[in-house]
Scaffold this active site. Structure first.
Site, PDB file in Angstrom:
ATOM      1  N   GLU A 242       0.783 -24.961  39.711  1.00 43.30           N
ATOM      2  CA  GLU A 242       1.691 -25.709  38.847  1.00 43.30           C
ATOM      3  C   GLU A 242       2.183 -26.921  39.631  1.00 43.30           C
ATOM      4  O   GLU A 242       2.660 -26.769  40.757  1.00 43.30           O
ATOM      5  CB  GLU A 242       2.889 -24.846  38.456  1.00 43.30           C
ATOM      6  CG  GLU A 242       2.548 -23.637  37.615  1.00 43.30           C
ATOM      7  CD  GLU A 242       3.791 -22.812  37.324  1.00 43.30           C
ATOM      8  OE1 GLU A 242       4.616 -23.255  36.507  1.00 43.30           O
ATOM      9  OE2 GLU A 242       3.944 -21.739  37.935  1.00 43.30           O
ATOM     10  N   ARG A 457      -0.341 -10.973  47.648  1.00 41.18           N
ATOM     11  CA  ARG A 457       0.226 -12.224  48.155  1.00 41.18           C
ATOM     12  C   ARG A 457       0.331 -12.192  49.676  1.00 41.18           C
ATOM     13  O   ARG A 457       0.420 -11.127  50.283  1.00 41.18           O
ATOM     14  CB  ARG A 457       1.632 -12.441  47.590  1.00 41.18           C
ATOM     15  CG  ARG A 457       1.678 -12.760  46.121  1.00 41.18           C
ATOM     16  CD  ARG A 457       3.112 -12.767  45.630  1.00 41.18           C
ATOM     17  NE  ARG A 457       3.883 -13.798  46.284  1.00 41.18           N
ATOM     18  CZ  ARG A 457       4.108 -15.011  45.756  1.00 41.18           C
ATOM     19  NH1 ARG A 457       3.606 -15.316  44.580  1.00 41.18           N
ATOM     20  NH2 ARG A 457       4.826 -15.900  46.399  1.00 41.18           N
ATOM     21  N   LYS A 467      10.422 -22.263  45.571  1.00 40.84           N
ATOM     22  CA  LYS A 467      10.724 -23.672  45.299  1.00 40.84           C
ATOM     23  C   LYS A 467      12.225 -23.870  45.134  1.00 40.84           C
ATOM     24  O   LYS A 467      12.807 -24.826  45.664  1.00 40.84           O
ATOM     25  CB  LYS A 467       9.992 -24.121  44.030  1.00 40.84           C
ATOM     26  CG  LYS A 467       8.484 -24.072  44.138  1.00 40.84           C
ATOM     27  CD  LYS A 467       7.832 -24.233  42.777  1.00 40.84           C
ATOM     28  CE  LYS A 467       6.339 -23.949  42.861  1.00 40.84           C
ATOM     29  NZ  LYS A 467       5.693 -23.943  41.540  1.00 40.84           N
TER      30      LYS A 467
END
Length: 747
Positions: A242, A457, A467
């Site tokens: 993204e 992950r 973020k």
């Protein structure tokens, strides 16, 4: 509700988990039944936490409710005692839907009654370590521990995984403890070229239907045939970030996995921006993402955007409505949050009505949040009818005001994969709950359906990568920006001086595992040292200079030059010229006025050698300033051939360049700064006050004068350093990338 929460907490669920479970009516109802059945078997005894956890996990994954009492009995009677056994039991029931089960066959498949002793674990692990001993000793940190664990789990199928891992770790440490590390070159090897295990289970191109859980429709084989005709059987992957933030170390694993798997199998990989949320996307993120992908050494086959397909995605949504699989809904956003969403009263509205309303959504005739398009399906986590389209009156960076409705991830992701003929859609583990919806949507529209594969992950301790949290660090001026060298964003690691091949090597060592992987930063730093050891030229620098005047150099009155190798271990790799005069500078810490036990460098009674110069200096006079601090030394020198070999050799500079040096330590004090149990006050209160030290007047030899931004050097005896973008033509700025491998106290 309070009673239900108490019941769920009694079997070991946290209060938050219990309340979240209650939001899913079907899940909570089934769990209550399982608990009632368990209590009927136990009588007055309570359900212990281990059994409670297994009951909960069983209920969330069980597809056939008729088997509830059957599995509950096995859990409560302690015949099934681990997640591994439960998974095997669920798989067995899935593959044996008949009413009358062969219990002996079932118990054999689930390891019921199998006892693995500590001695058996120790012996099995010892055999595995012995098998890989030579490679383990040669590669050390670079050795893929997944190999050992994979073989151990195969040999000890029903053993407790934690005990097996502890035994593997203990025996590996024992094997390596007294061995010197041998380095071998892994540069150029992709993650997939070093991968073993999980990739071997991937389907072959065109054989999607052989994957567990893949739904075969009457048109599947025709679509796969067409797919093979269009791709030629080529492996196709994609990296779909993204564009609303900067990539971090976890993304490096995803980049290596997607691009590396394609490369290792002579395939192609797309860089696809998932740009479906115009409110958070900025052009700088698009640029930075591509820059980081290419910095890591990968070239996308094509750069695409979800927005490239906005018209086609819209047309497919219209088709989905026509097929009776989607409807326009007027429930508000707050009503759709959580799992126990009330059924939409508009779920069965006529197709023509939904088509008309969807067209009005497209034309901007509703306010934001007033209506959505929802898909008629239930996701694996129990969430019902996820949203496919929502209204946003925000101009898109590429399409401007053309659209005011935007597709969601759940709708866009699989369809873009289908459009690009992706063969292996590689996602992190949190997307596993969306696999069934991925297959459902492709099949509902009767389009080619790729296969989604999940992997764990990659996380690092002593950092945050969220973020939102990085933005908070920037806003509070704790860090300068996304590329602050104390962060673990890829731009920050580049600025600090981490070579891209070191990051790739680190990802290769971590390997691709289904479980989430949390690594220590020092393992990444070890990869960095290995690369820089081979690639960073050696120069001399002193961070805290002490002036030294050599009083007995009659054979030359001015400066002479000396030629030193860039790589002392391989002089053929180049050299640089260093001035030498009667005035030199050494590190303040390399002189002590009072001799201390074990100190090997310069004192009034102990000479020291000058690295590469061929001289040994001895103190003649100590000069101090008005405050009593040593500010200069007068020394005599002698050829190293004419005197006894000194105990140590130190770096020095003569006629040096002045530079700024920034030394970095961990940004956070605790290993898990986001864990409330470890840091109750929150991550912003866990900042290391000494995470950066700036030395404004360090000295470095003149050979680095023409260095460019991101050029890397080893400052001998000090560490590895990289030229920072803040450097100017008047003054260089260096970031310490990592310290030298040796303990600085022993140098």
């Amino acid at each position: 509700m309070a009673d239900a929460v108490s019941i769920f907490m009694a079997i070991g669920l946290s209060e938050q988990k219990a309340k979240e479970t209650l939001k899913n009516e079907a899940l909570s109802s089934t769990l209550k039944k399982a608990i009632e059945q368990a209590q009927g078997l136990l009588g007055s005894a309570s359900i212990d936490k281990t059994a409670g956890t297994l009951l909960y996990n069983m209920v969330t994954r069980l597809k056939d409710s008729n088997r509830l009492s059957f599995l509950t009995e096995y859990i409560i009677t302690r015949k099934i005692t681990s997640e591994l056994q439960l998974s095997a039991a669920l798989d067995f029931l899935k593959n044996h839907p008949q009413e009358n089960l062969d219990r002996l066959e079932f118990e054999a498949a689930c390891g019921v009654g199998v006892v693995v002793t500590p001695e058996q674990i120790e012996d099995a692990v010892e055999l595995i370590i012995r098998k890989h001993k030579d490679q383990l000793l040669a590669e050390r940190y670079r050795f893929n521990m997944g190999i050992l664990m994979g073989e151990a789990r195969t040999a000890l199928k029903w053993a407790d995984g934690k005990i097996v891992k502890n035994e593997v770790d203990m025996q590996v440490c024992g094997t390596c403890s007294n061995q010197s590390k041998s380095l071998s070159n892994t540069e150029g090897k992709s993650l997939m070229e070093q991968l073993r295990g999980e990739a071997l289970k991937f389907h072959k191109t065109g054989e999607n239907y052989k994957t567990e859980g893949y739904v075969v429709t009457p048109n599947t084989m025709t679509l796969l045939k067409k797919h093979l005709e269009e791709t030629g059987g080529q492996v196709r992957t994609r990296f779909p970030p993204e564009p609303n933030g900067i990539l971090h170390i976890g993304h490096a694993k995803a980049i290596n996995f997607n691009f590396g798997f394609a490369k290792a199998n002579n395939g192609i990989c797309f860089l696809r921006y998932d740009d479906t949320n115009p409110e958070k996307e900025e052009e700088k993120y698009f640029t930075a993402i591509r820059e980081m992908v290419e910095w890591l050494g990968y070239k996308p086959y094509a750069v695409t955007h979800a927005s490239d397909n906005f018209q086609l995605l819209y047309d497919l949504a219209v088709d989905l409505i026509r097929r009776g699989h989607a409807y326009v809904c007027h429930q508000r956003g707050e009503e759709l949050k959580g799992h126990n969403v009330p059924p939409s009263p508009w779920r069965e509205r006529p197709v023509e009505e939904s088509l008309l309303l969807f067209d009005r959504m497209r034309k901007g005739m509703f306010a934001e949040g007033e209506v959505t398009l929802r898909m008629k399906m239930v996701m694996e986590d129990g969430k019902m009818d996820p949203v496919a389209y929502r209204i946003k009156y925000t101009p898109h960076h590429r399409t401007g005001d053309t659209w005011c409705i935007y597709p969601t991830y759940d709708y866009t992701h699989c369809l873009c994969d289908s459009i690009e003929n992706i063969t292996h859609s590689l996602c992190t583990k949190e997307f596993q709950s969306r696999r069934s919806s991925y297959f459902w949507l492709c099949n509902a529209l009767d389009v080619y359906c790729p296969v989604q594969w999940e992997y764990g992950r990659l996380n690092l301790t002593y950092t945050v990568v969220s973020k939102r949290k990085i933005i908070k660090l920037v806003e509070t001026a704790i860090v300068r920006d996304w590329d602050d060298p104390r962060l673990f964003t890829l731009t920050a690691l580049r600025r600090r001086g981490f070579p891209p091949q070191a990051i790739n090597n680190f990802c290769a060592r971590v390997g691709v595992t289904v479980a989430q992987t949390t690594m220590e930063p020092h393992l990444l730093e070890a990869c960095v040292r290995e690369v820089l050891n081979d690639t960073a030229p050696r120069v001399m620098a002193v961070l805290e200079p002490l002036k030294v005047t050599i009083t007995n150099l009659p054979h030359f009155s001015k400066t002479k030059t000396m030629t030193f190798p860039d790589f002392p271990a391989n002089e053929a790799k180049g050299s640089h010229v260093v001035p030498f005069s009667k005035t030199i500078f050494i590190e303040q810490s390399d002189f002590r006025e009072v001799m201390e036990k074990g100190y090997k460098r310069l004192t009034p009674d102990q000479p020291v050698g000058l690295r590469h110069a061929g001289y040994v200096i001895s103190v003649q006079r100590v000069i101090k300033d008005g405050c009593g601090n040593v500010c200069e030394l007068e020394v005599s020198c002698a050829s190293s051939d004419s005197v006894e070999k000194p105990k140590a050799f130190i770096q020095w500079v003569s006629d040096p360049l002045q530079c700024e040096v920034r030394l970095y330590e961990r940004l956070f004090l605790h290993k898990n700064p986001e864990d409330p149990a470890e840091v109750p006050a929150g991550f912003l209160r866990d900042i290391n006050p000494y995470s950066i030290t700036v030395i404004e007047s360090a000295s470095v030899d003149r050979s680095v004068g023409k260095a460019k931004v991101f050029d890397k050097f080893q400052f001998e005896r000090v560490g590895y350093f990289s030229v920072d973008p803040d450097s100017t033509s008047e003054k260089l700025v260096f970031n310490r990338t990592v310290m030298l491998k040796e303990d600085p106290g022993k140098i």
